[in-house]
Design an enzyme around this catalytic site. Structure first.
Site, PDB file in Angstrom:
ATOM      1  N   CYS A  14       0.866  -1.190   0.000  1.00  0.00           N
ATOM      2  CA  CYS A  14       0.000   0.000   0.000  1.00  0.00           C
ATOM      3  C   CYS A  14       0.902   1.240   0.000  1.00  0.00           C
ATOM      4  CB  CYS A  14      -0.859  -0.010   1.261  1.00  0.00           C
ATOM      5  SG  CYS A  14       0.160   0.046   2.753  1.00  0.00           S
ATOM      6  N   CYS A 108       2.117   6.123   8.818  1.00  0.00           N
ATOM      7  CA  CYS A 108       1.203   6.311   7.681  1.00  0.00           C
ATOM      8  C   CYS A 108       0.259   7.471   7.990  1.00  0.00           C
ATOM      9  CB  CYS A 108       0.402   5.031   7.463  1.00  0.00           C
ATOM     10  SG  CYS A 108      -0.809   5.232   6.144  1.00  0.00           S
ATOM     11  N   GLU A 139       0.253  -0.257  16.224  1.00  0.00           N
ATOM     12  CA  GLU A 139      -0.665   0.831  15.881  1.00  0.00           C
ATOM     13  C   GLU A 139      -1.598   1.139  17.052  1.00  0.00           C
ATOM     14  OE1 GLU A 139      -2.820   0.516  12.101  1.00  0.00           O
ATOM     15  OE2 GLU A 139      -4.381   1.758  12.991  1.00  0.00           O
ATOM     16  N   THR A 186      -6.547   0.611  11.692  1.00  0.00           N
ATOM     17  CA  THR A 186      -6.859   0.816  10.262  1.00  0.00           C
ATOM     18  C   THR A 186      -6.997  -0.480   9.470  1.00  0.00           C
ATOM     19  OG1 THR A 186      -4.497   0.969   9.859  1.00  0.00           O
ATOM     20  CG2 THR A 186      -5.702   3.056  10.118  1.00  0.00           C
ATOM     21  N   CYS A 216      -8.529   1.627   6.408  1.00  0.00           N
ATOM     22  CA  CYS A 216      -7.920   2.338   5.290  1.00  0.00           C
ATOM     23  C   CYS A 216      -8.341   1.738   3.950  1.00  0.00           C
ATOM     24  CB  CYS A 216      -6.413   2.365   5.442  1.00  0.00           C
ATOM     25  SG  CYS A 216      -5.631   0.849   4.929  1.00  0.00           S
ATOM     26  N   SER A 244       1.139  -9.703  10.623  1.00  0.00           N
ATOM     27  CA  SER A 244       0.559  -8.589   9.874  1.00  0.00           C
ATOM     28  C   SER A 244      -0.952  -8.599  10.098  1.00  0.00           C
ATOM     29  CB  SER A 244       0.860  -8.740   8.377  1.00  0.00           C
ATOM     30  OG  SER A 244      -0.033  -7.935   7.635  1.00  0.00           O
ATOM     31  N   SER A 245      -1.465  -7.543  10.694  1.00  0.00           N
ATOM     32  CA  SER A 245      -2.898  -7.505  10.997  1.00  0.00           C
ATOM     33  C   SER A 245      -3.721  -7.553   9.708  1.00  0.00           C
ATOM     34  CB  SER A 245      -3.219  -6.233  11.785  1.00  0.00           C
ATOM     35  OG  SER A 245      -4.600  -6.072  11.911  1.00  0.00           O
ATOM     36  N   ASN A 246      -3.379  -6.700   8.725  1.00  0.00           N
ATOM     37  CA  ASN A 246      -4.198  -6.692   7.512  1.00  0.00           C
ATOM     38  C   ASN A 246      -4.086  -8.022   6.773  1.00  0.00           C
ATOM     39  OD1 ASN A 246      -2.695  -6.306   4.710  1.00  0.00           O
ATOM     40  ND2 ASN A 246      -1.444  -5.306   6.258  1.00  0.00           N
ATOM     41  N   SER A 287       1.979  -5.421   3.248  1.00  0.00           N
ATOM     42  CA  SER A 287       3.424  -5.318   3.507  1.00  0.00           C
ATOM     43  C   SER A 287       4.212  -6.440   2.824  1.00  0.00           C
ATOM     44  CB  SER A 287       3.673  -5.350   5.016  1.00  0.00           C
ATOM     45  OG  SER A 287       2.924  -6.382   5.602  1.00  0.00           O
TER      46      SER A 287
END
Ligand code: SF4
Length: 334
Positions: A14, A108, A139, A186, A216, A244-246, A287
């Site tokens: 991203c 970010c 975060e 996010t 996001c 990695s959360s996302n 990421s």
């Protein structure tokens, strides 16, 4: 045998990740005569990215500023630290300045937006409910640090109990139910977060929400692609580091819709996973570097050289400006 691959688009980096990695690479080059660069927390949540930065530029990653004293005994350091894309609590920046170090804040901008919102409502006497996936996520720590006295961490309704430090949205108590605002990490699941906010809204009808969702654009777009592709595939491969959360949300969503496997790299693939599989979906976390996805395609083409690759959708055009470098204080500076 595998016949078709559905490649999610967008996938991978991203704008926040690109900005943060570029900031580290550029600063490491520019400051190399002064010494090694230090990064506070993994610059982005991907082991391959972090290993490459260590190897190519000799950067040091610290999880606590107290680790710097030990590093200084062994290495010449550039007295400049980069804050990761996930953001930091303000106390970390203050401590860096007390040390006389310079910094580059690669937070970010979409995380910074959540920080400002939390600060704004806390300063006006609101209780801030911050929905996150773990109190340890960088975060969450950063946003919490903006108004720790006024903030209560709340779990996503599907993950209540996975971290006992996060309150259940169905039972969380606040000092004044008339003055409550909700913000989120996010990178959570869009659907689960919407539902969690609905639960909170029923309990606190005057709940203040951000004008635009804190989730996001990259999180939403990658999740939408998984939902589009999953009905067409027998197996979904999700390239992400486990922290990695996302990326883990992509894996959860894919797992809820079809059979899914999380892999760090193509080296994790097992030939037996593809027995009886005709259609494979592939996506990658915000990421995860693209070359890791391409290595998976190479592996699959070894199984079937005539593999059909379907890649629909649009790449995102969002770019973030590189953060400025704040130099170290000289002796005698305030
Ligand atoms: Fe920013 Fe979203 Fe990327 Fe996180 S995932 S760095 S919030 S754009």
């Amino acid at each position: 045998m595998i016949e078709r691959v559905y490649l999610a688009k967008p996938r991978g980096f991203c704008a926040g990740v690109v900005m943060a990695i570029n900031a580290v690479e550029r600063a490491a080059e520019e400051l190399k005569d002064q010494g090694d660069l230090v990064v506070y927390h993994s610059i982005v949540h991907n082991d391959v990215v972090v290993a490459r930065l260590r190897e190519r530029y000799g950067v040091h990653i610290v999880e606590d500023l107290s680790e710097i004293a030990e590093l200084e005994k062994k290495y010449k350091l550039a007295r400049t630290i980069v804050f990761s894309a996930h953001g930091i609590p303000p106390s970390v920046r203050e401590e860096v300045r007390r040390m006389g170090w310079g910094y580059i804040d690669a937070t970010c901008p979409l995380v910074t937006k959540v920080h400002s919102e939390a600060r704004y409502y806390a300063a006006r006497g609101y209780t801030v409910l911050l929905i996150g996936d773990s109190a340890d996520h960088q975060e969450v720590r950063g946003t919490l640090g903006e108004a720790p006295e006024s903030t209560i961490l709340v779990a996503v309704h599907t993950h209540v109990g996975s971290d006992p430090r996060l309150a259940d949205p169905r039972t969380v108590e606040v000092p004044d139910p008339e003055r409550v605002a909700v913000f989120t990490q996010t990178t959570l699941s869009v659907d689960d977060t919407d539902r969690t906010i609905e639960i909170l809204k029923k309990r606190f009808p005057k709940l203040v929400q951000p004008s635009r969702s804190d989730l996001c654009y990259a999180t939403k777009n990658r999740q939408d692609q998984v939902k589009l592709i999953a009905p067409h595939v027998d197996l979904f491969l999700v390239l992400t580091s486990s922290y990695s959360s996302n990326g883990m949300r992509l894996f959860e969503i894919a797992s809820g819709l079809t059979r899914a496997r999380r892999i760090d790299t193509a080296a994790d693939l097992r030939r037996e996973w593809f027995d009886g599989v005709r259609n494979v979906g592939i996506t990658s976390a915000a990421s995860t570097p693209e070359d890791l996805v391409q290595q998976v395609l190479v592996y699959l083409r070894e199984i079937n050289p005539r593999l059909e690759v379907i890649e629909e959708g649009e790449w995102e055009k969002i770019r973030f400006r590189e953060p400025r470098r704040v130099p170290p204080l000289n002796d005698g500076d305030e």
